[in-house]
Motif scaffolding. Structure first.
Motif, PDB file in Angstrom:
ATOM      1  N   GLY A   1      53.235 -65.304  56.595  1.00 56.62           N
ATOM      2  CA  GLY A   1      53.607 -65.901  55.323  1.00 56.62           C
ATOM      3  C   GLY A   1      54.542 -67.078  55.508  1.00 56.62           C
ATOM      4  O   GLY A   1      55.319 -67.126  56.464  1.00 56.62           O
ATOM      5  N   GLN A   2      54.456 -68.039  54.578  1.00 53.58           N
ATOM      6  CA  GLN A   2      55.287 -69.236  54.649  1.00 53.58           C
ATOM      7  C   GLN A   2      55.209 -69.970  53.312  1.00 53.58           C
ATOM      8  O   GLN A   2      54.235 -69.814  52.555  1.00 53.58           O
ATOM      9  CB  GLN A   2      54.809 -70.157  55.781  1.00 53.58           C
ATOM     10  CG  GLN A   2      55.659 -71.405  55.979  1.00 53.58           C
ATOM     11  CD  GLN A   2      55.099 -72.308  57.065  1.00 53.58           C
ATOM     12  OE1 GLN A   2      54.104 -71.982  57.721  1.00 53.58           O
ATOM     13  NE2 GLN A   2      55.723 -73.465  57.259  1.00 53.58           N
ATOM     14  N   VAL A   3      56.235 -70.759  53.013  1.00 53.72           N
ATOM     15  CA  VAL A   3      56.200 -71.618  51.829  1.00 53.72           C
ATOM     16  C   VAL A   3      55.065 -72.618  51.982  1.00 53.72           C
ATOM     17  O   VAL A   3      54.937 -73.271  53.021  1.00 53.72           O
ATOM     18  CB  VAL A   3      57.551 -72.338  51.638  1.00 53.72           C
ATOM     19  CG1 VAL A   3      57.431 -73.414  50.564  1.00 53.72           C
ATOM     20  CG2 VAL A   3      58.630 -71.340  51.259  1.00 53.72           C
ATOM     21  N   LEU A   4      54.245 -72.727  50.954  1.00 52.32           N
ATOM     22  CA  LEU A   4      53.096 -73.644  50.983  1.00 52.32           C
ATOM     23  C   LEU A   4      53.431 -74.966  50.318  1.00 52.32           C
ATOM     24  O   LEU A   4      53.244 -76.032  50.893  1.00 52.32           O
ATOM     25  CB  LEU A   4      51.898 -72.990  50.298  1.00 52.32           C
ATOM     26  CG  LEU A   4      50.632 -73.824  50.165  1.00 52.32           C
ATOM     27  CD1 LEU A   4      50.092 -74.203  51.543  1.00 52.32           C
ATOM     28  CD2 LEU A   4      49.570 -73.058  49.379  1.00 52.32           C
ATOM     29  N   ASP A   5      53.925 -74.936  49.101  1.00 55.80           N
ATOM     30  CA  ASP A   5      54.312 -76.139  48.353  1.00 55.80           C
ATOM     31  C   ASP A   5      55.762 -75.940  47.923  1.00 55.80           C
ATOM     32  O   ASP A   5      56.049 -75.170  47.006  1.00 55.80           O
ATOM     33  CB  ASP A   5      53.402 -76.329  47.146  1.00 55.80           C
ATOM     34  CG  ASP A   5      53.682 -77.630  46.411  1.00 55.80           C
ATOM     35  OD1 ASP A   5      54.672 -78.309  46.743  1.00 55.80           O
ATOM     36  OD2 ASP A   5      52.921 -77.972  45.478  1.00 55.80           O
ATOM     37  N   SER A   6      56.672 -76.652  48.575  1.00 60.91           N
ATOM     38  CA  SER A   6      58.096 -76.466  48.293  1.00 60.91           C
ATOM     39  C   SER A   6      58.489 -76.987  46.919  1.00 60.91           C
ATOM     40  O   SER A   6      59.586 -76.660  46.441  1.00 60.91           O
ATOM     41  CB  SER A   6      58.938 -77.153  49.373  1.00 60.91           C
ATOM     42  OG  SER A   6      58.613 -78.536  49.468  1.00 60.91           O
ATOM     43  N   ALA A   7      57.633 -77.761  46.270  1.00 60.13           N
ATOM     44  CA  ALA A   7      57.940 -78.239  44.923  1.00 60.13           C
ATOM     45  C   ALA A   7      57.657 -77.180  43.870  1.00 60.13           C
ATOM     46  O   ALA A   7      58.007 -77.367  42.700  1.00 60.13           O
ATOM     47  CB  ALA A   7      57.126 -79.499  44.624  1.00 60.13           C
ATOM     48  N   ALA A   8      57.026 -76.074  44.255  1.00 68.35           N
ATOM     49  CA  ALA A   8      56.629 -75.054  43.287  1.00 68.35           C
ATOM     50  C   ALA A   8      57.607 -73.895  43.212  1.00 68.35           C
ATOM     51  O   ALA A   8      57.394 -72.967  42.436  1.00 68.35           O
ATOM     52  CB  ALA A   8      55.233 -74.524  43.631  1.00 68.35           C
ATOM     53  N   ILE A   9      58.685 -73.899  44.014  1.00 67.16           N
ATOM     54  CA  ILE A   9      59.686 -72.826  43.996  1.00 67.16           C
ATOM     55  C   ILE A   9      61.074 -73.461  43.910  1.00 67.16           C
ATOM     56  O   ILE A   9      61.414 -74.347  44.706  1.00 67.16           O
ATOM     57  CB  ILE A   9      59.595 -71.932  45.245  1.00 67.16           C
ATOM     58  CG1 ILE A   9      58.205 -71.285  45.351  1.00 67.16           C
ATOM     59  CG2 ILE A   9      60.671 -70.852  45.210  1.00 67.16           C
ATOM     60  CD1 ILE A   9      58.016 -70.456  46.617  1.00 67.16           C
ATOM     61  N   LYS A  10      61.882 -73.017  42.946  1.00 65.32           N
ATOM     62  CA  LYS A  10      63.242 -73.504  42.762  1.00 65.32           C
ATOM     63  C   LYS A  10      64.221 -72.328  42.833  1.00 65.32           C
ATOM     64  O   LYS A  10      63.872 -71.203  42.470  1.00 65.32           O
ATOM     65  CB  LYS A  10      63.390 -74.215  41.410  1.00 65.32           C
ATOM     66  CG  LYS A  10      62.367 -75.319  41.169  1.00 65.32           C
ATOM     67  CD  LYS A  10      62.551 -76.484  42.136  1.00 65.32           C
ATOM     68  CE  LYS A  10      61.540 -77.596  41.855  1.00 65.32           C
ATOM     69  NZ  LYS A  10      61.703 -78.761  42.750  1.00 65.32           N
ATOM     70  N   LEU A  11      65.442 -72.594  43.280  1.00 64.37           N
ATOM     71  CA  LEU A  11      66.427 -71.558  43.489  1.00 64.37           C
ATOM     72  C   LEU A  11      67.710 -71.844  42.709  1.00 64.37           C
ATOM     73  O   LEU A  11      68.068 -73.016  42.496  1.00 64.37           O
ATOM     74  CB  LEU A  11      66.775 -71.436  44.982  1.00 64.37           C
ATOM     75  CG  LEU A  11      65.599 -71.190  45.948  1.00 64.37           C
ATOM     76  CD1 LEU A  11      66.091 -71.223  47.385  1.00 64.37           C
ATOM     77  CD2 LEU A  11      64.911 -69.873  45.641  1.00 64.37           C
ATOM     78  N   LEU A  12      68.378 -70.775  42.311  1.00 63.89           N
ATOM     79  CA  LEU A  12      69.702 -70.868  41.671  1.00 63.89           C
ATOM     80  C   LEU A  12      70.731 -70.317  42.655  1.00 63.89           C
ATOM     81  O   LEU A  12      70.617 -69.174  43.108  1.00 63.89           O
ATOM     82  CB  LEU A  12      69.736 -70.078  40.371  1.00 63.89           C
ATOM     83  CG  LEU A  12      71.040 -70.159  39.571  1.00 63.89           C
ATOM     84  CD1 LEU A  12      71.194 -71.553  38.976  1.00 63.89           C
ATOM     85  CD2 LEU A  12      71.063 -69.110  38.472  1.00 63.89           C
ATOM     86  N   LYS A  13      71.746 -71.127  42.976  1.00 68.79           N
ATOM     87  CA  LYS A  13      72.763 -70.741  43.964  1.00 68.79           C
ATOM     88  C   LYS A  13      74.103 -70.533  43.275  1.00 68.79           C
ATOM     89  O   LYS A  13      74.497 -71.316  42.406  1.00 68.79           O
ATOM     90  CB  LYS A  13      72.883 -71.819  45.037  1.00 68.79           C
ATOM     91  CG  LYS A  13      73.811 -71.443  46.191  1.00 68.79           C
ATOM     92  CD  LYS A  13      73.816 -72.509  47.276  1.00 68.79           C
ATOM     93  CE  LYS A  13      74.691 -72.102  48.455  1.00 68.79           C
ATOM     94  NZ  LYS A  13      74.693 -73.129  49.514  1.00 68.79           N
ATOM     95  N   ILE A  14      74.801 -69.479  43.667  1.00 67.90           N
ATOM     96  CA  ILE A  14      76.117 -69.191  43.137  1.00 67.90           C
ATOM     97  C   ILE A  14      77.131 -70.056  43.880  1.00 67.90           C
ATOM     98  O   ILE A  14      77.546 -69.757  45.014  1.00 67.90           O
ATOM     99  CB  ILE A  14      76.485 -67.699  43.271  1.00 67.90           C
ATOM    100  CG1 ILE A  14      75.387 -66.812  42.656  1.00 67.90           C
ATOM    101  CG2 ILE A  14      77.830 -67.418  42.626  1.00 67.90           C
ATOM    102  CD1 ILE A  14      75.198 -67.014  41.173  1.00 67.90           C
ATOM    103  N   GLU A  15      77.519 -71.178  43.280  1.00 69.96           N
ATOM    104  CA  GLU A  15      78.487 -72.098  43.890  1.00 69.96           C
ATOM    105  C   GLU A  15      79.025 -73.027  42.821  1.00 69.96           C
ATOM    106  O   GLU A  15      78.455 -73.192  41.750  1.00 69.96           O
ATOM    107  CB  GLU A  15      77.863 -72.906  45.031  1.00 69.96           C
ATOM    108  CG  GLU A  15      76.839 -73.919  44.576  1.00 69.96           C
ATOM    109  CD  GLU A  15      76.398 -74.863  45.702  1.00 69.96           C
ATOM    110  OE1 GLU A  15      76.727 -74.583  46.859  1.00 69.96           O
ATOM    111  OE2 GLU A  15      75.730 -75.858  45.389  1.00 69.96           O
ATOM    112  N   VAL A  16      80.138 -73.636  43.130  1.00 71.63           N
ATOM    113  CA  VAL A  16      80.740 -74.595  42.203  1.00 71.63           C
ATOM    114  C   VAL A  16      79.933 -75.868  42.206  1.00 71.63           C
ATOM    115  O   VAL A  16      79.599 -76.395  43.300  1.00 71.63           O
ATOM    116  CB  VAL A  16      82.208 -74.880  42.609  1.00 71.63           C
ATOM    117  CG1 VAL A  16      82.813 -75.902  41.670  1.00 71.63           C
ATOM    118  CG2 VAL A  16      82.988 -73.594  42.595  1.00 71.63           C
TER     119      VAL A  16
END
Length: 392
Positions: free
Chosen positions: A377-392
């Protein structure tokens, strides 16, 4: 003196009606009533019979179709289950299907392999969302374009100038051998009422789902899939971000979702292109979901909305919410929430044949069934997944 009294013979006039007999008329009325009641009973019986037939037809029409897995087992399945799994007779498998041992085991029949795959989709959340391809070899490679296909506009008779050559990137998902080792006692195997096929498929699917669910999220890529949270990350947009890295946005708070969580979640949704948002889902674990369910807008409305119909997923800002327990909890520097179209964004490549080795010697009196399968398994299209990060 003899006196003779004259006599007169009276004959009935056929034109005149005969005198009515009250007793006969009463019997006739009773007979007609009896016949009418008998006709009514017969008619009711016919109606009841027709109604019963219609009820049977209606019940049969509403009855769900029999699943493919419950179909009559083939000779190959019977030989594999009753011959090899229950009694260890390898010759019976070879005589039925011509199978030979590969990598120390036998490939399970397609009917059982399909049953394992269907249960994996129900248990493993990322597998149910991602794109899954079947391969015939251990490795899988795919070329994807990074800039789109070049094109242009011309007139009807104008020349066609040469376009730029599109750029491609190669996707080769890291793979590893996934294994499970369920065990059953010999008494269970000797019991004719024990559903060996369903038990084996369920045990293998449970173990495979647990292992691959973690790998698709956090896998290192070394002898296992590369999880999407293990991929490179960047705050840059799609146009300038390196291929294969995922975009994230911060919450504005080092410990949680900040004072305006609704705005940050909306920003996360709209960092994704409109085409990918069709079919996108939120992915988080149950601990994060418990925090998200408490979030409210400025006017007091909850951001999270339960599914209105049984079987439909809960929704956050209009998009389905999928629980994946391998996602991290809310903590500083973590990525507790992912939003993406995983069918376009993540690729799972697997060799379809699951192999099983019967081992009655290692742990007597139990018989182990060592099942293996290659999965990548691997990311295929990086534009299709977004992340929320706990940071200032």
């Amino acid at each position: 003196m003899d006196i003779q009294i004259p006599t007169q013979t009276v004959t009935a006039d056929p034109a005149q009606p005969a005198a009515s007999d009250p007793m006969a008329e009463s019997f006739d009325i009773v007979a007609r009533q009896d016949k009418t009641e008998a006709d009514v009973k017969t008619l009711r019986s016919d109606v009841d019979e027709v109604k019963a037939r219609l009820d049977r037809v209606s019940r049969a029409a509403s009855r769900p179709a029999i699943a493919a897995s419950s179909a009559e087992p083939t000779a190959e399945v019977k030989g594999f289950v009753d011959g090899y799994l229950r009694r260890g007779r390898e010759d019976e498998i070879k005589s039925i299907s011509g199978a030979v041992p590969r990598d120390g085991g036998y490939a399970v029949p397609r009917q059982i392999d399909t049953l394992i795959s269907s249960e994996l989709k129900e248990i493993s959340p990322i597998r149910a969302l991602a794109q899954v391809v079947q391969t015939g070899s251990a490795g899988y490679r795919k070329l994807v374009t990074t800039g789109g296909t070049a094109s242009g506009w011309v007139g009807e008779t104008a020349g066609r100038p040469q376009t730029d050559t599109p750029e491609f990137a190669e996707i080769a998902p890291p793979t590893g051998e996934l294994y499970a080792n369920p065990a059953a006692s010999q008494a269970m195997l000797d019991d004719a009422g024990f559903d060996m096929e369903a038990w084996l498929a369920s045990e293998i699917a449970m173990e495979f789902a647990r292992a691959e669910g973690s790998a698709f999220v956090n896998g290192s890529g070394v002898d296992q899939p590369l999880g999407f949270l293990s991929s490179p990350t960047s705050m840059a947009g799609d146009a300038v971000r390196p291929f294969g890295s995922l975009q994230y946005i911060g919450t504005g708070d080092a410990d949680g979702f900040g004072t305006n969580p609704e705005a940050r979640l909306i920003d996360l949704v709209h960092t994704m292109k409109a085409g990918h948002r069709q079919g996108a889902s939120w992915v988080m674990n149950s601990a994060t979901l418990s925090e998200v369910r408490k979030l409210k807008t400025s006017d007091g409305a909850f951001l999270w909305q339960p599914g209105l119909v049984e079987g439909q997923p809960d929704r956050l800002l209009g998009y389905p919410v999928v629980e994946a327990e391998d996602m991290p909890d809310v903590a500083g520097g973590a990525f507790p929430i992912a939003f993406g179209n995983f069918r376009a964004g993540y690729l799972i490549a697997e060799r379809s044949a699951t192999q099983v080795l019967r081992d009655p010697f290692t742990n007597k009196p139990f018989v182990h069934f060592y099942a293996t399968k290659r999965v990548g398994g691997q990311v295929l299209d990086s534009a299709a997944i977004k992340l929320l990060k706990i940071e200032v």
